[in-house]
Design a protein around this motif. Structure first.
Motif, short mmCIF file in Angstrom:
data_model
loop_
_atom_site.label_atom_id
_atom_site.label_comp_id
_atom_site.label_asym_id
_atom_site.label_seq_id
_atom_site.Cartn_x
_atom_site.Cartn_y
_atom_site.Cartn_z
N GLY A 117 -41.06 16.83 -40.64
CA GLY A 117 -40.93 15.49 -40.63
C GLY A 117 -39.69 14.96 -39.70
N GLY A 118 -38.85 15.93 -39.70
CA GLY A 118 -37.59 15.55 -38.93
C GLY A 118 -37.52 16.34 -37.36
N GLY A 119 -38.92 16.93 -37.25
CA GLY A 119 -39.06 17.69 -35.88
C GLY A 119 -38.56 19.11 -35.95
N GLY A 120 -38.31 19.48 -37.12
CA GLY A 120 -37.44 21.06 -37.15
C GLY A 120 -38.49 22.14 -37.01
N GLY A 121 -39.63 21.86 -36.93
CA GLY A 121 -40.62 22.77 -36.45
C GLY A 121 -41.53 23.22 -37.89
N ASN A 139 -45.42 6.25 -26.71
CA ASN A 139 -44.63 6.02 -27.84
C ASN A 139 -44.19 7.08 -28.55
OD1 ASN A 139 -44.27 3.48 -26.91
ND2 ASN A 139 -45.90 2.56 -28.33
N VAL A 140 -45.17 8.14 -28.89
CA VAL A 140 -44.97 9.06 -29.92
C VAL A 140 -44.21 10.28 -28.97
CG1 VAL A 140 -46.85 10.59 -29.38
CG2 VAL A 140 -45.85 10.77 -31.68
N VAL A 141 -44.35 10.46 -27.75
CA VAL A 141 -43.53 11.25 -27.05
C VAL A 141 -42.20 10.95 -26.91
CG1 VAL A 141 -43.28 12.11 -24.50
CG2 VAL A 141 -45.30 12.33 -25.53
N ARG A 142 -41.91 9.56 -26.84
CA ARG A 142 -40.70 8.74 -26.86
C ARG A 142 -39.80 9.17 -27.96
NH1 ARG A 142 -39.97 2.87 -25.14
NH2 ARG A 142 -37.90 3.73 -25.30
N VAL A 193 -35.50 10.31 -30.49
CA VAL A 193 -35.34 10.27 -31.82
C VAL A 193 -35.05 11.66 -32.30
CG1 VAL A 193 -35.50 9.31 -34.15
CG2 VAL A 193 -36.27 7.96 -32.36
N LEU A 194 -36.04 12.50 -32.38
CA LEU A 194 -35.96 13.58 -32.83
C LEU A 194 -35.22 14.77 -31.88
CD1 LEU A 194 -39.59 14.05 -34.28
CD2 LEU A 194 -37.56 13.09 -35.50
N GLY A 195 -35.35 14.59 -30.45
CA GLY A 195 -34.78 15.44 -29.70
C GLY A 195 -33.49 14.92 -29.13
N GLY A 196 -33.11 13.85 -29.51
CA GLY A 196 -31.61 13.45 -28.87
C GLY A 196 -31.54 12.86 -27.85
N GLU A 197 -32.60 12.78 -26.99
CA GLU A 197 -32.60 12.39 -25.46
C GLU A 197 -31.50 11.31 -25.27
OE1 GLU A 197 -36.02 11.23 -23.49
OE2 GLU A 197 -35.55 11.84 -21.57
N GLU A 198 -30.81 11.03 -24.52
CA GLU A 198 -29.95 10.03 -24.04
C GLU A 198 -30.52 9.62 -22.61
OE1 GLU A 198 -25.68 10.70 -23.80
OE2 GLU A 198 -25.85 11.80 -25.89
N VAL A 199 -31.24 8.32 -22.77
CA VAL A 199 -31.74 7.62 -21.76
C VAL A 199 -30.98 6.71 -21.08
CG1 VAL A 199 -33.98 6.41 -21.07
CG2 VAL A 199 -34.07 7.94 -23.06
N PRO A 200 -30.88 7.01 -19.75
CA PRO A 200 -30.00 5.72 -18.98
C PRO A 200 -30.25 4.35 -19.23
CG PRO A 200 -30.53 7.55 -17.80
CD PRO A 200 -31.44 7.75 -18.78
N ALA A 201 -29.66 3.63 -19.29
CA ALA A 201 -29.56 2.02 -19.91
C ALA A 201 -30.64 1.35 -18.86
CB ALA A 201 -28.37 1.30 -19.66
N GLU A 202 -30.88 1.93 -17.72
CA GLU A 202 -31.52 1.03 -16.61
C GLU A 202 -33.15 1.58 -17.02
OE1 GLU A 202 -29.11 2.82 -16.08
OE2 GLU A 202 -29.45 4.40 -14.41
N GLU A 203 -33.47 2.71 -17.73
CA GLU A 203 -34.59 3.22 -17.95
C GLU A 203 -35.07 2.43 -19.25
OE1 GLU A 203 -35.46 7.36 -17.44
OE2 GLU A 203 -33.81 7.24 -16.10
N ILE A 204 -34.63 1.80 -19.96
CA ILE A 204 -35.12 1.11 -21.08
C ILE A 204 -35.06 -0.62 -20.86
CG2 ILE A 204 -34.58 0.58 -23.57
CD1 ILE A 204 -35.17 3.45 -23.16
N GLY A 205 -36.28 -1.18 -21.17
CA GLY A 205 -36.52 -2.49 -21.02
C GLY A 205 -35.92 -3.36 -22.27
N ILE A 231 -46.81 7.13 -35.63
CA ILE A 231 -47.89 8.02 -35.12
C ILE A 231 -47.55 9.42 -35.34
CG2 ILE A 231 -49.07 8.81 -33.02
CD1 ILE A 231 -48.61 6.00 -31.81
N TYR A 232 -46.07 9.77 -35.13
CA TYR A 232 -45.52 11.25 -35.39
C TYR A 232 -45.78 11.53 -36.73
CZ TYR A 232 -42.50 15.15 -35.54
OH TYR A 232 -42.17 16.35 -36.06
N ALA A 233 -45.51 10.53 -37.77
CA ALA A 233 -45.77 10.57 -39.25
C ALA A 233 -47.30 11.12 -39.49
CB ALA A 233 -45.21 9.69 -39.94
N ALA A 234 -48.09 10.34 -38.76
CA ALA A 234 -49.48 10.43 -39.23
C ALA A 234 -49.99 11.86 -38.50
CB ALA A 234 -50.14 9.40 -38.62
N GLN A 235 -49.75 12.14 -37.10
CA GLN A 235 -50.28 12.99 -36.28
C GLN A 235 -49.72 14.37 -35.84
OE1 GLN A 235 -53.51 12.34 -35.16
NE2 GLN A 235 -53.83 10.09 -35.48
N CYS A 236 -48.46 14.32 -36.19
CA CYS A 236 -47.59 15.42 -35.66
C CYS A 236 -46.86 16.06 -36.77
CB CYS A 236 -46.38 14.98 -34.47
SG CYS A 236 -47.35 13.68 -33.66
#
Ligand code: HEC
Length: 277
Positions: free
Chosen positions: A138-142, A215-218, A223-235, A127-132
């Protein structure tokens, strides 16, 4: 044996005698059959021996002339080519035999990639590649849109809920030019609408499904923003949960609050306060 007329038997015996073969015509009943049967076969032999002699004698003068012409005639070029061209190399058969196996392996190699695309972040990437990507790079560099890298995105939206709302309703949905959004305590001041280059961020509530939005926000955050999500928040299936472990998407594919209520109201605004700690 009884059907063989007497005069024929006689003739056979005479012939055998003439050829010097023993003609025991009076032998046992079973033994008689063979000589009797052999007799007619013998009969044409003298005749046929004469027959070929005559044609061959007659053919000789006729065949003599064409026979001289025929041998020097060279084989036609396509015959020569067939005789002199390179033969199929010996290793070609194993190679050809292996082709179907290779085809199966090749096709099989494609399917894991397909199943991989079913993951939320893979869908987000598509979705990111197609819409954003056209505006944000492509790498979120603006570009036309703001950069997501180097902590910029996470500084604006430390909490995922308000970012979901911002992408859903767009700059103009948030408010007139200058309306702050995201973390009010952002280093350097809160971002405000149309403050980047005067262009609005388009709304996506008529473009994406709620699950695609997540999914695109995630993808942008993780991936692009480097967020470190705690393990218990990922299924187990790579789905994302609220910090308290409640799902963000319900079974119907709608975005829900940690309490299981609709995350957006009818206009697409958050029904909960973003948590900026
Ligand atoms: C037509 C160009 C364009 C497209 C396409 C686009 N954006 Fe944007 N985006 C912008 C602009 C311009 C801004 C700055 C908005 C403002 O200043 O009000 C922006 C801002 C944002 C921000 C806020 C970043 C911050 O730190 O303030 C996010 C998040 C965002 N976009 C996400 C997305 C996502 C997700 C998509 C694809 C689904 C997308 N954008 C597609 C132009 C675009």
């Amino acid at each position: 044996m009884t059907e063989v007329p007497e005069h024929l038997l006689k003739r056979s015996q005479d012939r055998r005698a003439a050829l010097g073969l023993g003609g025991g015509g009076d032998g046992g009943g079973g033994g008689d059959a063979a000589p009797a049967a052999a007799a007619p076969a013998d009969e044409p032999a003298p005749g046929s021996a004469v027959a070929p002699a005559a044609p061959s004698a007659a053919a000789k003068p006729a065949a003599a002339t064409p026979a001289e012409v025929a041998p020097p005639e060279p084989p036609p070029p396509y015959v020569q080519a067939a005789l002199t061209r390179k033969k199929i190399p010996f290793w070609a058969m194993p190679v050809l035999a292996f082709l179907p196996v290779w085809a199966i392996i090749y096709v099989g190699g494609l399917s894991p990639a397909d199943t991989g695309e079913a993951g939320p972040l893979d869908q987000g990437a598509e979705i990111y590649a197609a819409q954003c990507a056209s505006c944000h790079g492509g790498g979120g560099g603006g570009g036309v849109g703001r950069a997501f890298t180097d902590g910029e995105l996470l500084a604006t939206f430390p909490d995922i809920s308000e970012m979901l709302e911002f992408v859903w309703v767009g700059s103009n949905g948030i408010g007139p030019a200058g309306t702050p959004y995201g973390d009010p305590d952002r280093a350097g001041g809160a971002h405000t609408t149309l403050s980047y280059n005067g262009n609005p961020m388009p709304a996506f509530q008529d473009v994406l499904t709620p699950e695609e939005l997540l999914n695109v926000v995630r993808y942008e955050r993780e991936v692009l923003g480097g967020e470190e999500v705690p393990a218990e928040e990922i299924g187990d299936a790579d789905q994302r949960f609220w910090p308290d472990g409640a799902p963000i998407v319900d079974d119907a594919g709608q975005l829900v609050t940690p309490e299981g209520e609709a995350l957006f109201d009818e206009e697409g605004f958050l029904t909960i306060e973003p948590n900026y700690g």
